[in-house]
Write a protein that holds these residues in place. Structure first.
Motif, PDB file in Angstrom:
ATOM      1  N   GLN A  18     -27.304  29.038   1.354  1.00  0.00           N
ATOM      2  CA  GLN A  18     -27.485  28.158   2.565  1.00  0.00           C
ATOM      3  C   GLN A  18     -28.850  27.493   2.232  1.00  0.00           C
ATOM      4  O   GLN A  18     -29.259  26.181   2.507  1.00  0.00           O
ATOM      5  CB  GLN A  18     -27.434  28.536   3.841  1.00  0.00           C
ATOM      6  CG  GLN A  18     -26.045  28.924   4.057  1.00  0.00           C
ATOM      7  CD  GLN A  18     -26.085  29.584   5.574  1.00  0.00           C
ATOM      8  OE1 GLN A  18     -27.279  30.078   6.331  1.00  0.00           O
ATOM      9  NE2 GLN A  18     -24.951  29.779   6.131  1.00  0.00           N
ATOM     10  N   ASN A  63     -29.276  23.214   1.590  1.00  0.00           N
ATOM     11  CA  ASN A  63     -30.306  22.735   2.293  1.00  0.00           C
ATOM     12  C   ASN A  63     -31.385  21.858   1.392  1.00  0.00           C
ATOM     13  O   ASN A  63     -31.452  20.655   1.728  1.00  0.00           O
ATOM     14  CB  ASN A  63     -31.318  23.787   2.926  1.00  0.00           C
ATOM     15  CG  ASN A  63     -32.493  23.086   3.787  1.00  0.00           C
ATOM     16  OD1 ASN A  63     -32.320  22.220   4.680  1.00  0.00           O
ATOM     17  ND2 ASN A  63     -33.658  23.384   3.398  1.00  0.00           N
ATOM     18  N   MET A  98     -29.130  19.059   0.133  1.00  0.00           N
ATOM     19  CA  MET A  98     -29.021  17.880   1.133  1.00  0.00           C
ATOM     20  C   MET A  98     -30.114  17.133   1.476  1.00  0.00           C
ATOM     21  O   MET A  98     -30.314  15.741   1.595  1.00  0.00           O
ATOM     22  CB  MET A  98     -28.610  18.643   2.370  1.00  0.00           C
ATOM     23  CG  MET A  98     -26.948  19.179   2.183  1.00  0.00           C
ATOM     24  SD  MET A  98     -25.957  17.950   1.612  1.00  0.00           S
ATOM     25  CE  MET A  98     -25.695  18.306  -0.303  1.00  0.00           C
ATOM     26  N   LEU A 105     -28.889  17.309   9.565  1.00  0.00           N
ATOM     27  CA  LEU A 105     -29.897  18.154   8.910  1.00  0.00           C
ATOM     28  C   LEU A 105     -30.665  18.933   9.578  1.00  0.00           C
ATOM     29  O   LEU A 105     -31.013  20.201   9.481  1.00  0.00           O
ATOM     30  CB  LEU A 105     -30.540  17.376   7.546  1.00  0.00           C
ATOM     31  CG  LEU A 105     -31.706  18.142   6.806  1.00  0.00           C
ATOM     32  CD1 LEU A 105     -31.101  18.890   5.909  1.00  0.00           C
ATOM     33  CD2 LEU A 105     -32.565  17.177   6.122  1.00  0.00           C
ATOM     34  N   ASN A 156     -29.685  22.072  11.265  1.00  0.00           N
ATOM     35  CA  ASN A 156     -29.761  23.225  10.679  1.00  0.00           C
ATOM     36  C   ASN A 156     -31.045  23.763  10.397  1.00  0.00           C
ATOM     37  O   ASN A 156     -31.425  24.914   9.541  1.00  0.00           O
ATOM     38  CB  ASN A 156     -29.159  22.989   9.307  1.00  0.00           C
ATOM     39  CG  ASN A 156     -27.558  23.169   9.331  1.00  0.00           C
ATOM     40  OD1 ASN A 156     -26.759  23.673  10.270  1.00  0.00           O
ATOM     41  ND2 ASN A 156     -26.857  22.998   8.154  1.00  0.00           N
ATOM     42  N   PHE A 214     -23.809  21.291   6.781  1.00  0.00           N
ATOM     43  CA  PHE A 214     -24.154  20.888   5.572  1.00  0.00           C
ATOM     44  C   PHE A 214     -22.865  20.252   4.692  1.00  0.00           C
ATOM     45  O   PHE A 214     -23.179  19.320   3.979  1.00  0.00           O
ATOM     46  CB  PHE A 214     -24.598  22.169   4.470  1.00  0.00           C
ATOM     47  CG  PHE A 214     -25.699  22.634   4.783  1.00  0.00           C
ATOM     48  CD1 PHE A 214     -27.050  21.579   4.857  1.00  0.00           C
ATOM     49  CD2 PHE A 214     -26.244  24.044   4.808  1.00  0.00           C
ATOM     50  CE1 PHE A 214     -28.332  22.078   5.260  1.00  0.00           C
ATOM     51  CE2 PHE A 214     -27.282  24.408   4.982  1.00  0.00           C
ATOM     52  CZ  PHE A 214     -28.416  23.586   5.427  1.00  0.00           C
ATOM     53  N   LYS A 258     -23.057  16.191   3.558  1.00  0.00           N
ATOM     54  CA  LYS A 258     -22.803  15.651   2.325  1.00  0.00           C
ATOM     55  C   LYS A 258     -21.941  14.718   2.399  1.00  0.00           C
ATOM     56  O   LYS A 258     -22.296  13.514   1.322  1.00  0.00           O
ATOM     57  CB  LYS A 258     -22.429  16.952   1.423  1.00  0.00           C
ATOM     58  CG  LYS A 258     -21.970  16.777   0.106  1.00  0.00           C
ATOM     59  CD  LYS A 258     -21.303  17.840  -1.031  1.00  0.00           C
ATOM     60  CE  LYS A 258     -21.194  17.384  -2.292  1.00  0.00           C
ATOM     61  NZ  LYS A 258     -20.469  18.704  -2.981  1.00  0.00           N
TER      62      LYS A 258
END
Length: 851
Positions: free
Chosen positions: A446, A450, A453, A488, A491, A513, A517
């Motif tokens: 993750q 992150n 992204m 984003l 998260n 995510f 994307k």
């Protein structure tokens, strides 16, 4: 005769019945028409009454807002007289409107009673949802939250004699943590229902602090869609604090741009509802970055409030200074943000306030002390305002139901008035967060997602959208850009991105995510197509052309991978717009496959086409582009410079933003001397104009930067140890051995060698330890030894982790499938690292696969 008389009597009775029925029918029809007209009149009067009621609410809000301004000590005498006149005028208008409203309301009620009496029925009693206590957004537009809500002048006096306890009702809302998001949202809705009721019904409930973030409002309004104006009305009445953050982030895992957008988006959302609370409230972050004072000051925020990071000897108030010299006052919640949650339920005795004062006073630099009534996912005491209003306080002690803005203003004023010399703390704030910083490497997949992204959104999607807007007449898609940022930011709360939550939360994080994307890739693709169409005039020759764009502000010379659709051959070649033939290498030809195109009008159009991938060395100026002609016949495309329009390769309209240097400043070197790949008995060498890489016999790499001669040893070394900790903290087990170079089997081989780049593959294999107790056995033996334990437990699957990533899962359908105790089979983990080394790069890339 008697028969004739009876016959006439019967006929008369029949005629009377027919006439009576006709008369009743006509009367019913006429009455129904009258009721229909009356219902229309009643409905019209009801609408008028509703509109007048909304207007009354708007006038009352304007009156309350003007009263707040009159009571403000910052308003001069002439302004107060003018505002008082406006208030008197509004009062007269309100009185007239209320009288008119009562008349209309009486007419409506009288007509309803008449209709019910005529119908001879009673109305059905239905429970209607409560109407909002404020008017629509049009009625509230232009109204702002007050700068102060307390009697600031009174609280500034006699600070040497009086100590003021500021009780702040709040909650700290982790959007998702040990429970999934939707479960916590259900609790959030219940909590805010209670809070908004208290704000509306209890005049003693002065204020609620919504954790310094706006995402709880969005989450609540998605369920209570009619309630958005309630927050607006409460905000302009000074009853609630909104923002400035959108979410409470982890400061170390979010990029610099993501932190900026977090504040920017939170303030934008709060401004839509009457204004943001400009307090840097970050109570529960797992440490603080050194640049936070600089970031806060950039948004006009002069304070920071937190319960973590600073040493106790700095006290409750200190200056926090960033690397650039920016300063904010740091309010340290030394007794955490729930030090007022233990307030007695019925009556608050005088000694409770005295005890709290003695707890907080030794660390305070001013006479203002902070008492936080709330905690994680908890509602504040709904009766706290009434308890304070009717409370008895010890001598020389003032207690107010306060808010964070006024508390900070009073602290800053006293520090300035009395010239209090506070300590200065510089740099990162990581004190007493050592047990939490291990989350930086938890759920590493993750963390990688992150970072990818953030790069996709910051470096590609948004810059290309701006470039497309500058080059064409298309509208800048601001809404989709902010939607991508919101995905984003959702998260980035510290319990989400840190990977210290439940498995349901991890699935939600992965899902966001994945959605981000898709959104960012679509934005990038569409923007690239618009830019390519805008630049189509700069390519005249027939054949395949590739437009390569550089959205950064530095010139770039790199090897890129190009995925093309069309008829591919065994080789590919390319020529730049200058006529220079560039290096290319076919990587993979996938042959023909079924595909489709999506026209702007009409259904998708199927087609069969080839798909191939090749590497190409490109040189692109900063904030610019280059066009390459492609040939898949193995022969370079025609090199006539007339095929291209001569022009500056920077984007039209934004040339002034690019730095003066261009890609032409870097002279290309002949292909022959740029790289060499030599095989020796125990090591490999790779070299280009920037780097020299030596692969040792243990698979480790030594990288030398040829310009500075600086050497980096121990590259490409992977290791792992037993971890007996939890999702927050790493705790190495007992005498656990380190899985690294020692004990592994090494296989090094150059797998691919292209004119554009080289790849060396290093494979290591380890036997897996069985458990955290470091039992010296292989995986299969570990499972067989645990067979008897499994028979008495509820274990349904075995998961194997390496380098923080689950690499295998074994789910037995029955215990008979478990290996026997005499099993000699073993499990071996093999990790293969491919080092990709191009001719022009100043770095090497590493990718890892497992088996």
């Amino acid at each position: 005769m008697s028969l004739h008389r009876n016959l006439l009597l019967g006929i008369s009775i029949c005629l009377a019945c027919v006439w009576g029925s006709y008369f009743a029918f006509v009367s019913y029809e006429r009455h129904t028409q009258e009721l229909g007209v009356r219902d229309t009149q009643v409905a019209h009067l009801r609408k008028q009454a509703d509109k007048l009621e909304e207007e009354l609410h708007r006038r009352e809000l304007e009156r309350d807002f003007l009263l707040l301004q009159v009571n403000s000590t910052k308003t001069d005498h002439e302004q107060k007289l003018l505002l008082q006149k406006q208030i008197d005028t509004l009062k007269q208008q309100l009185k007239q409107d209320q009288e008119q409203f009562q008349v209309q309301l009486g007419n409506v009620r009288k007509q309803q009673q008449d209709d019910e009496h005529k119908r001879g029925t009673l109305p059905i009693q239905q429970q209607q949802p409560p109407a909002p206590s404020c008017a629509g957004s049009s009625a509230l537009s232009g109204l702002r939250r007050p700068k102060t809500s307390l009697d600031m002048e009174a609280l500034k006096k006699n600070t040497d004699q009086y100590t003021t306890l500021h009780v702040i009702s709040h909650t700290h809302w982790d959007r998702e943590w040990y429970l999934p998001f939707e479960t916590f949202r259900g609790r959030l809705v219940s909590l805010l229902d209670t809070v908004m009721d208290r704000i509306e019904e209890d005049p003693n409930f002065k204020h609620f602090h919504l954790d310094g973030q706006m995402v709880p409002v969005d989450d609540y309004v998605q369920v209570r869609e009619h309630s958005r104006e309630l927050f607006h009305a409460a905000n302009i009445a000074g009853k609630i604090a909104l923002g400035p953050w959108y979410v409470q982030p982890d400061e170390f895992l979010a990029s610099a741009e993501a932190l900026v957008r977090n504040l920017q988006y939170g303030i934008l959302k709060a401004e839509e509802l009457g204004g943001a609370s400009y307090i840097g409230y970050i109570p529960d972050s797992f440490g603080h970055i050194a640049q936070m004072p600089q970031l806060l000051q950039g948004f006009g925020i002069t304070s920071a409030v937190s319960g973590r990071g600073i040493e106790a000897h700095y006290g409750s108030e200190a200056w926090w200074e960033g690397p650039d010299g920016s300063r904010v006052i740091f309010i340290f919640l030394s007794k955490w943000y729930c030090n007022g949650l233990d307030m007695p339920t019925d009556h608050v005795p005088s000694h409770y306030w005295e005890r709290k004062k003695h707890e907080l006073k030794p660390q305070a630099a001013t006479s203002h002390l902070l008492l936080m009534n709330g905690c994680d996912h908890t509602a504040p005491d709904p009766q706290v305002g009434s308890k304070i209003a009717s409370g008895q306080f010890p001598g020389n002690t003032r207690v107010v139901h306060s808010n964070m803005d006024d508390y900070i203003a009073l602290v800053e004023d006293e520090i300035k008035t009395k010239s209090i010399n506070l300590r200065v703390r510089q740099g990162e704030l990581r004190y007493q967060v050592e047990g939490l910083t291990n989350t930086l490497s938890n759920k590493i997949t993750q963390k990688q997602a992150n970072w990818r992204m953030q790069i996709l959104l910051e470096k590609w999607a948004e810059p290309l959208e701006a470039i497309g807007w500058a080059l064409t007449s298309r509208k800048y898609d601001r809404d989709t850009i902010w939607y991508a940022w919101r995905l984003l930011l959702e998260n980035h709360p510290h319990d989400s991105i840190c990977g210290c939550s439940s498995q349901e939360v991890h699935r939600d994080v992965d899902n966001r995510f994945a959605r981000l994307k898709e959104v960012a890739t679509h934005l990038t693709t569409m923007s690239s197509m618009h830019v390519a169409n805008a630049l189509a005039q700069y390519r005249r020759a027939s054949g395949t052309r590739i437009l390569v764009m550089n959205p950064t502000n530095i010139p770039r010379k790199e090897v890129i991978l190009v995925s093309m659709y069309g008829q591919g051959g065994s080789a590919v070649s390319a020529r730049a717009s200058t006529g220079e033939v560039v290096l290319c290498q076919m990587i993979q030809n996938y042959g023909s496959h079924w595909s489709y195109t999506l026209p702007s009008v009409g259904f998708r159009a199927p087609r069969t086409e080839g798909h191939f991938v090749f590497a190409m060395e490109v040189t692109v100026p900063s904030l610019g582009f280059e066009v390459y002609a492609i040939s898949n016949s193995g022969q370079p495309p025609p090199g006539n410079p007339q095929n291209f329009v001569a022009r500056d390769a920077s984007f039209h309209g934004i040339e002034e933003r690019a730095p003066a240097r261009t890609a032409g400043d870097r002279k290309p070197k002949p292909a022959g001397g740029r790289r060499k790949l030599l095989e020796a008995a125990d090591e490999f060498h790779m070299e280009n104009e920037n780097l020299r890489v030596t692969i040792g016999k243990n698979g480790d790499a030594t990288v030398v930067h040829k310009t500075t001669l600086k050497s980096y040893a121990g590259v490409n070394v992977l290791e792992d140890v037993g971890d007996g900790g939890d999702q927050y903290a790493f705790r190495r087990t007992g005498n656990a051995n380190t899985l690294g170079i020692a004990g592994s089997t090494i296989d090094i081989k150059p797998v691919k060698h292209f004119p554009t780049h080289s790849i060396v593959e290093v494979c290591r294999s380890w036997p897996l330890p069985c458990a955290a107790n470091n039992t010296p056995c292989l995986l299969s033996l570990s499972l067989s030894l645990c067979r008897e334990e499994l028979a008495q437990s509820s274990i349904s699957k075995v998961m194997i982790f390496f380098l923080g990533t689950c690499i295998a899962t074994y789910v037995p359908s029955s215990l008979r499938e478990m290996p026997s105790c005499v099993s000699r089979c073993s499990a071996i983990l093999t990790l293969c690292t491919c080092l990709t080394f191009s001719n022009t790069e100043k770095c090497i890339w590493a990718s890892t696969s497992k088996s």
